[in-house]
Enzyme design. Structure first.
Site, PDB file in Angstrom:
ATOM      1  N   VAL A  12      95.235 105.375  38.609  1.00  0.00           N
ATOM      2  CA  VAL A  12      96.844 105.095  38.441  1.00  0.00           C
ATOM      3  C   VAL A  12      97.332 103.930  37.564  1.00  0.00           C
ATOM      4  O   VAL A  12      97.953 104.847  37.079  1.00  0.00           O
ATOM      5  CB  VAL A  12      97.243 105.022  40.486  1.00  0.00           C
ATOM      6  CG1 VAL A  12      98.506 104.690  40.379  1.00  0.00           C
ATOM      7  CG2 VAL A  12      96.976 106.485  41.010  1.00  0.00           C
ATOM      8  N   GLU A  22     107.556 105.455  45.581  1.00  0.00           N
ATOM      9  CA  GLU A  22     107.779 107.098  46.478  1.00  0.00           C
ATOM     10  C   GLU A  22     106.003 108.587  46.237  1.00  0.00           C
ATOM     11  O   GLU A  22     105.171 108.827  46.543  1.00  0.00           O
ATOM     12  CB  GLU A  22     108.450 107.481  44.400  1.00  0.00           C
ATOM     13  CG  GLU A  22     108.167 109.309  45.436  1.00  0.00           C
ATOM     14  CD  GLU A  22     108.587 109.872  45.995  1.00  0.00           C
ATOM     15  OE1 GLU A  22     110.499 109.993  46.055  1.00  0.00           O
ATOM     16  OE2 GLU A  22     108.902 110.342  47.199  1.00  0.00           O
ATOM     17  N   GLY A  78     101.643 111.491  47.328  1.00  0.00           N
ATOM     18  CA  GLY A  78     101.231 111.287  45.363  1.00  0.00           C
ATOM     19  C   GLY A  78     102.704 111.792  44.756  1.00  0.00           C
ATOM     20  O   GLY A  78     103.596 110.926  44.505  1.00  0.00           O
ATOM     21  N   GLY A  84      88.131 111.947  40.943  1.00  0.00           N
ATOM     22  CA  GLY A  84      89.824 110.476  41.063  1.00  0.00           C
ATOM     23  C   GLY A  84      90.481 111.002  42.059  1.00  0.00           C
ATOM     24  O   GLY A  84      91.198 110.583  42.365  1.00  0.00           O
ATOM     25  N   ASP A 127      93.687 107.775  55.407  1.00  0.00           N
ATOM     26  CA  ASP A 127      94.214 108.312  54.681  1.00  0.00           C
ATOM     27  C   ASP A 127      96.467 109.177  54.743  1.00  0.00           C
ATOM     28  O   ASP A 127      96.944 108.971  54.634  1.00  0.00           O
ATOM     29  CB  ASP A 127      94.199 109.025  53.615  1.00  0.00           C
ATOM     30  CG  ASP A 127      94.928 108.824  52.399  1.00  0.00           C
ATOM     31  OD1 ASP A 127      94.946 107.901  51.651  1.00  0.00           O
ATOM     32  OD2 ASP A 127      95.443 110.361  51.359  1.00  0.00           O
ATOM     33  N   LYS A 161     100.494 107.753  55.869  1.00  0.00           N
ATOM     34  CA  LYS A 161     101.208 108.700  54.568  1.00  0.00           C
ATOM     35  C   LYS A 161     102.050 109.302  56.184  1.00  0.00           C
ATOM     36  O   LYS A 161     103.310 108.941  56.278  1.00  0.00           O
ATOM     37  CB  LYS A 161     101.134 109.849  54.003  1.00  0.00           C
ATOM     38  CG  LYS A 161      99.548 108.893  52.881  1.00  0.00           C
ATOM     39  CD  LYS A 161      99.065 109.974  52.186  1.00  0.00           C
ATOM     40  CE  LYS A 161      98.749 109.485  51.098  1.00  0.00           C
ATOM     41  NZ  LYS A 161      97.736 110.596  50.747  1.00  0.00           N
TER      42      LYS A 161
HETATM   43  N1  HSE Z   1      93.141 109.714  47.721  1.00  0.00           N
HETATM   44  C1  HSE Z   1      94.251 110.149  47.960  1.00  0.00           C
HETATM   45  C2  HSE Z   1      94.139 111.851  47.975  1.00  0.00           C
HETATM   46  C3  HSE Z   1      94.551 109.507  47.127  1.00  0.00           C
HETATM   47  O1  HSE Z   1      93.405 112.408  48.092  1.00  0.00           O
HETATM   48  O2  HSE Z   1      95.223 112.398  48.761  1.00  0.00           O
HETATM   49  C4  HSE Z   1      96.494 109.876  46.953  1.00  0.00           C
HETATM   50  O3  HSE Z   1      97.002 108.966  48.337  1.00  0.00           O
END
Ligand code: HSE
Length: 437
Positions: free
Chosen positions: A15, A131, A136, A189, A203, A207
């Site tokens: 990033v 943001e 993303g 990635g 993750d 969020k």
């Molecule tokens: N590892 C995260 C995903 C990246 O796969 O969405 C973005 O937060």
């Protein structure tokens, strides 16, 4: 023209490198839009000698990100190191306390320390923009924080992890194994440094906790999230879902219930005809239901260097356009000190439909026994289907049940009972069904 905005970037992974590239490739356009130049004056990363394919120009290199955060030669500290605690936490705190604006993509940090950091930012009159931390490149933070003022949210749900959605999409479309799809996601990635963060739901939970705060005006409560990942989703589940008219997605859902706010992350069956079921691959989507607006759904690229860089650069541009005395609003849509305490709804009282896949012994009374446990727990069935075993000589059968709306507590009790009855050959699989149009 106003003075150039000086940017310090800590973290030059996928990033960070994309952000440097976009700021350089789009420099002239950004200057036109913001009325001032945006210049990367300082950077910090773990490895100075690594070739990242970017031109760092005259930027000063800092071995210590904390020194960069405090440097008088930057106006904005861009935190792209990741991690829920130090060094990211110490750096962001130091930058805010030194009166610098901060841009971060760090959902883990915000989900743990977001409210405390917002208090510092607001007391110093600087911006804390994030943001890129959720979904993303989708501008969901701005949308919820600024464009939906006055709306009362009843539910927010989303496909918030590109890696999981990519894996589930390829497993369904190509019949590939979970492991093969995960490897590709890492190669492209999308995945976190530790991919268990993706596949076990952490993750998504990070969020979701941020979206919950924006949606319901409450303090962030990531620890209260019920969480299941996708690592035990098998081809058998994906095929059964398709047969029944569903698709499996890893969803993060927060909704207001009578007893409090429900926050949950789990594999979910959504009707194949629903809009959210059409969200494939690394794409993310967020749906918000409110009293004034009705339902809003935003979808777009949720992971990868460019998508995330787009959101980071947007946040930097907002700072470049702001002027002292004319800045944007509070970090979580209302002053941090006015965020309500989080009131948790118990997962056991979750109400909804359920998919239950049982591998049972093929013998007299099993089917009836399963049905009895359902009836004893007041669970009404929408369908019950029995499949033969695929392996020759295997004396088992698969029973698939779909329930009408019931509660989590009833389903857990029924499945416990079936397990106790000794009918099962394998672990039962339970997947929640979510209402979606
Ligand atoms: N590892 C995260 C995903 C990246 O796969 O969405 C973005 O937060």
């Amino acid at each position: 023209m106003a003075e150039a905005l000086r940017i310090g970037i800590a973290g030059l992974g996928t990033v960070g490198a994309s952000v440097v590239r976009v700021l350089s490739d789009k420099a002239a356009e950004l200057t036109r839009q913001c009325g001032r130049d945006i210049v990367v004056t300082a950077v910090s990363a773990r490895n100075k000698s690594r070739d990242r394919g970017i031109d760092l120009g005259a930027a000063t290199w800092f071995d210590e990100p904390l020194e960069l955060a405090k440097s008088p030669d930057i106006d904005v500290f861009v935190e792209l190191m990741g991690g829920e605690d130090d060094p990211a936490l110490a750096c962001v705190k130091a930058a805010l306390e030194a009166g610098k604006h901060v841009v971060t993509a760090n959902k883990a940090l915000l989900s743990k320390h977001g409210v405390a950091l917002a208090e510092i930012a607001e007391s110093k009159g600087v911006l804390l923009n994030y943001e890129a931390a959720v979904a993303g490149g989708i501008p969901i933070i701005k949308t919820m924080r600024e464009a939906m003022a006055g709306n009362t949210v009843s539910r927010v749900l989303g496909i918030l992890n590109g890696t999981c959605n990519y894996i589930l999409t390829r497993m369904e479309a190509e019949g590939l194994s979970f492991e093969a799809c995960l490897k590709d996601a890492q190669r492209l990635g999308y995945a976190e440094a530790d991919p268990t963060f993706d596949i076990e739901g952490h993750d998504t939970a990070h969020k979701l906790s941020i979206l919950t705060s924006l949606a319901f005006g409450c303090k962030i409560a990531a620890d209260s999230i019920y969480m299941e990942g996708i690592s035990n989703i098998s081809q058998a589940d994906i095929r059964a879902a398709a047969e029944l008219g569903y698709r499996i997605k890893l969803l993060g859902v927060a909704q207001q219930t009578e007893s409090g706010i429900e926050q949950r992350v789990h594999p979910t069956m959504v009707p194949t005809s629903s809009v959210i079921a059409q969200v494939h691959g690394v794409t993310n989507a967020v749906a918000v239901e409110t009293d004034i607006l009705g339902e809003l759904l935003l979808s777009g690229p949720g992971a990868g260097g460019n998508a995330t860089a787009s959101a980071v650069v947007g946040d930097i541009a907002d700072i470049a356009k702001s002027r002292p005395g004319f800045q944007h609003g509070p970090v979580f849509g209302r002053p941090a000190r006015e965020l309500k305490p989080y009131k948790k709804a118990q997962m056991r009282s979750h109400a909804g439909g359920y998919f239950i896949r049982l591998t049972v012994h093929d013998r007299v009374g099993v089917f009836a026994g399963v049905a009895k446990r359902m009836a004893d727990n007041d669970i009404s069935l929408e369908s019950i289907v029995q499949h033969g075993s695929s392996a020759e000589g295997d004396n088992s059968k698969t029973v698939i049940l779909v329930t009408h709306e019931t509660t989590e507590a009833a389903v857990r009790k029924a499945v416990e009972g079936i397990t106790k009855d000794g009918h099962l050959v394998d672990k039962p699989q339970v997947i929640r069904i979510e209402r979606a149009d």
